[in-house]
Design a protein around this motif. Structure first.
Motif, PDB file in Angstrom:
ATOM      1  N   ALA A   3     -18.970  88.406 -14.973  1.00  0.00           N
ATOM      2  CA  ALA A   3     -20.165  87.549 -15.004  1.00  0.00           C
ATOM      3  C   ALA A   3     -20.450  87.081 -16.432  1.00  0.00           C
ATOM      4  N   LEU A   4     -20.325  87.971 -17.394  1.00  0.00           N
ATOM      5  CA  LEU A   4     -20.559  87.603 -18.787  1.00  0.00           C
ATOM      6  C   LEU A   4     -19.541  86.564 -19.261  1.00  0.00           C
ATOM      7  N   LEU A   5     -18.276  86.748 -18.944  1.00  0.00           N
ATOM      8  CA  LEU A   5     -17.241  85.785 -19.328  1.00  0.00           C
ATOM      9  C   LEU A   5     -17.459  84.427 -18.644  1.00  0.00           C
ATOM     10  N   SER A   6     -17.887  84.452 -17.393  1.00  0.00           N
ATOM     11  CA  SER A   6     -18.187  83.198 -16.694  1.00  0.00           C
ATOM     12  C   SER A   6     -19.345  82.471 -17.365  1.00  0.00           C
ATOM     13  N   LEU A  33     -20.328  82.714 -20.548  1.00  0.00           N
ATOM     14  CA  LEU A  33     -19.854  82.190 -21.829  1.00  0.00           C
ATOM     15  C   LEU A  33     -18.962  80.968 -21.633  1.00  0.00           C
ATOM     16  N   GLY A  34     -18.129  80.991 -20.587  1.00  0.00           N
ATOM     17  CA  GLY A  34     -17.291  79.827 -20.285  1.00  0.00           C
ATOM     18  C   GLY A  34     -18.135  78.615 -19.918  1.00  0.00           C
ATOM     19  N   LEU A  35     -19.188  78.822 -19.150  1.00  0.00           N
ATOM     20  CA  LEU A  35     -20.094  77.729 -18.782  1.00  0.00           C
ATOM     21  C   LEU A  35     -20.773  77.143 -20.017  1.00  0.00           C
ATOM     22  N   ILE A  36     -21.225  77.982 -20.924  1.00  0.00           N
ATOM     23  CA  ILE A  36     -21.848  77.501 -22.165  1.00  0.00           C
ATOM     24  C   ILE A  36     -20.840  76.706 -22.986  1.00  0.00           C
ATOM     25  N   ALA A  37     -19.621  77.194 -23.112  1.00  0.00           N
ATOM     26  CA  ALA A  37     -18.584  76.477 -23.864  1.00  0.00           C
ATOM     27  C   ALA A  37     -18.292  75.123 -23.227  1.00  0.00           C
ATOM     28  N   TRP A  38     -18.257  75.053 -21.917  1.00  0.00           N
ATOM     29  CA  TRP A  38     -18.006  73.780 -21.221  1.00  0.00           C
ATOM     30  C   TRP A  38     -19.146  72.793 -21.468  1.00  0.00           C
ATOM     31  N   ILE A  39     -20.387  73.258 -21.432  1.00  0.00           N
ATOM     32  CA  ILE A  39     -21.541  72.389 -21.684  1.00  0.00           C
ATOM     33  C   ILE A  39     -21.502  71.858 -23.115  1.00  0.00           C
ATOM     34  N   ILE A  40     -21.185  72.719 -24.082  1.00  0.00           N
ATOM     35  CA  ILE A  40     -21.085  72.282 -25.477  1.00  0.00           C
ATOM     36  C   ILE A  40     -19.973  71.252 -25.632  1.00  0.00           C
ATOM     37  N   PHE A  41     -18.835  71.461 -24.987  1.00  0.00           N
ATOM     38  CA  PHE A  41     -17.722  70.520 -25.059  1.00  0.00           C
ATOM     39  C   PHE A  41     -18.130  69.153 -24.510  1.00  0.00           C
ATOM     40  N   LYS A  42     -18.787  69.143 -23.352  1.00  0.00           N
ATOM     41  CA  LYS A  42     -19.229  67.871 -22.750  1.00  0.00           C
ATOM     42  C   LYS A  42     -20.236  67.159 -23.661  1.00  0.00           C
ATOM     43  N   ASP A  43     -21.150  67.913 -24.262  1.00  0.00           N
ATOM     44  CA  ASP A  43     -22.139  67.332 -25.159  1.00  0.00           C
ATOM     45  C   ASP A  43     -21.469  66.742 -26.400  1.00  0.00           C
ATOM     46  N   MET A  44     -20.476  67.407 -26.922  1.00  0.00           N
ATOM     47  CA  MET A  44     -19.755  66.885 -28.086  1.00  0.00           C
ATOM     48  C   MET A  44     -19.021  65.590 -27.743  1.00  0.00           C
ATOM     49  N   ARG A  45     -18.453  65.523 -26.567  1.00  0.00           N
ATOM     50  CA  ARG A  45     -17.765  64.293 -26.139  1.00  0.00           C
ATOM     51  C   ARG A  45     -18.746  63.137 -25.989  1.00  0.00           C
TER      52      ARG A  45
END
Length: 144
Positions: free
Chosen positions: A17-20, A22-34
């Motif tokens: 659950a913790l890794l999921s 963190l993965g969701l947060i990383a994906w949101i940051i990536f989309k925001d950067m794009r």
């Protein structure tokens, strides 16, 4: 089931659950950067230009081209985007601002005022391609 096995399963589930998360947060940051990268690229694209079509002082010379920025300042001071060496031009004379997909021309309470298409500008006005701004002895044509 024994308690150590249950605890191991709970630890593994909480780690997943913790890794999921963190993965969701990383994906949101990536989309925001794009999205930010695309926005910056749009702002860097050429917005339009001003072309000097008449100049009594000869500075800038007729035919000079100034690229429009989202906020383009016009005046006699060297810090302006468009510098006009004219005795009838204030140090900070006018602003061309890109706002809400339109270009707006605004007089900055200059002493001699300015004209848009040979009419005195009394309040901020929307400008379009082909309009002519007159400041002192200089005329600038807008191409958007």
């Amino acid at each position: 089931m024994e308690i150590p096995v249950i605890l191991l399963i709970l630890r593994l589930l909480s780690a997943a659950a913790l890794l999921s998360f963190l993965g969701l947060i990383a994906w949101i940051i990536f989309k925001d950067m794009r999205a930010t990268e695309a926005l910056v690229a749009d702002l860097r694209q050429q917005q339009g230009r001003l072309i000097v079509i008449a100049s009594d002082s000869g500075s800038p010379p007729v035919g000079s081209i100034f690229e429009l920025k989202p906020m383009t300042s016009i005046g006699r001071a060297s810090k302006n985007s468009v510098v006009l060496d004219d005795n009838y031009t204030s140090s900070e004379h006018a602003l061309l601002i890109h706002r809400a997909n339109r270009w707006w021309l605004q007089d900055l309470d200059s002493r001699n005022g300015l004209s848009l298409n040979d009419l005195p500008l009394e309040a901020a006005a929307v400008v379009s391609s082909g309009d002519v701004i007159s400041i002192g002895g200089t005329k600038l044509k807008i191409e958007i």
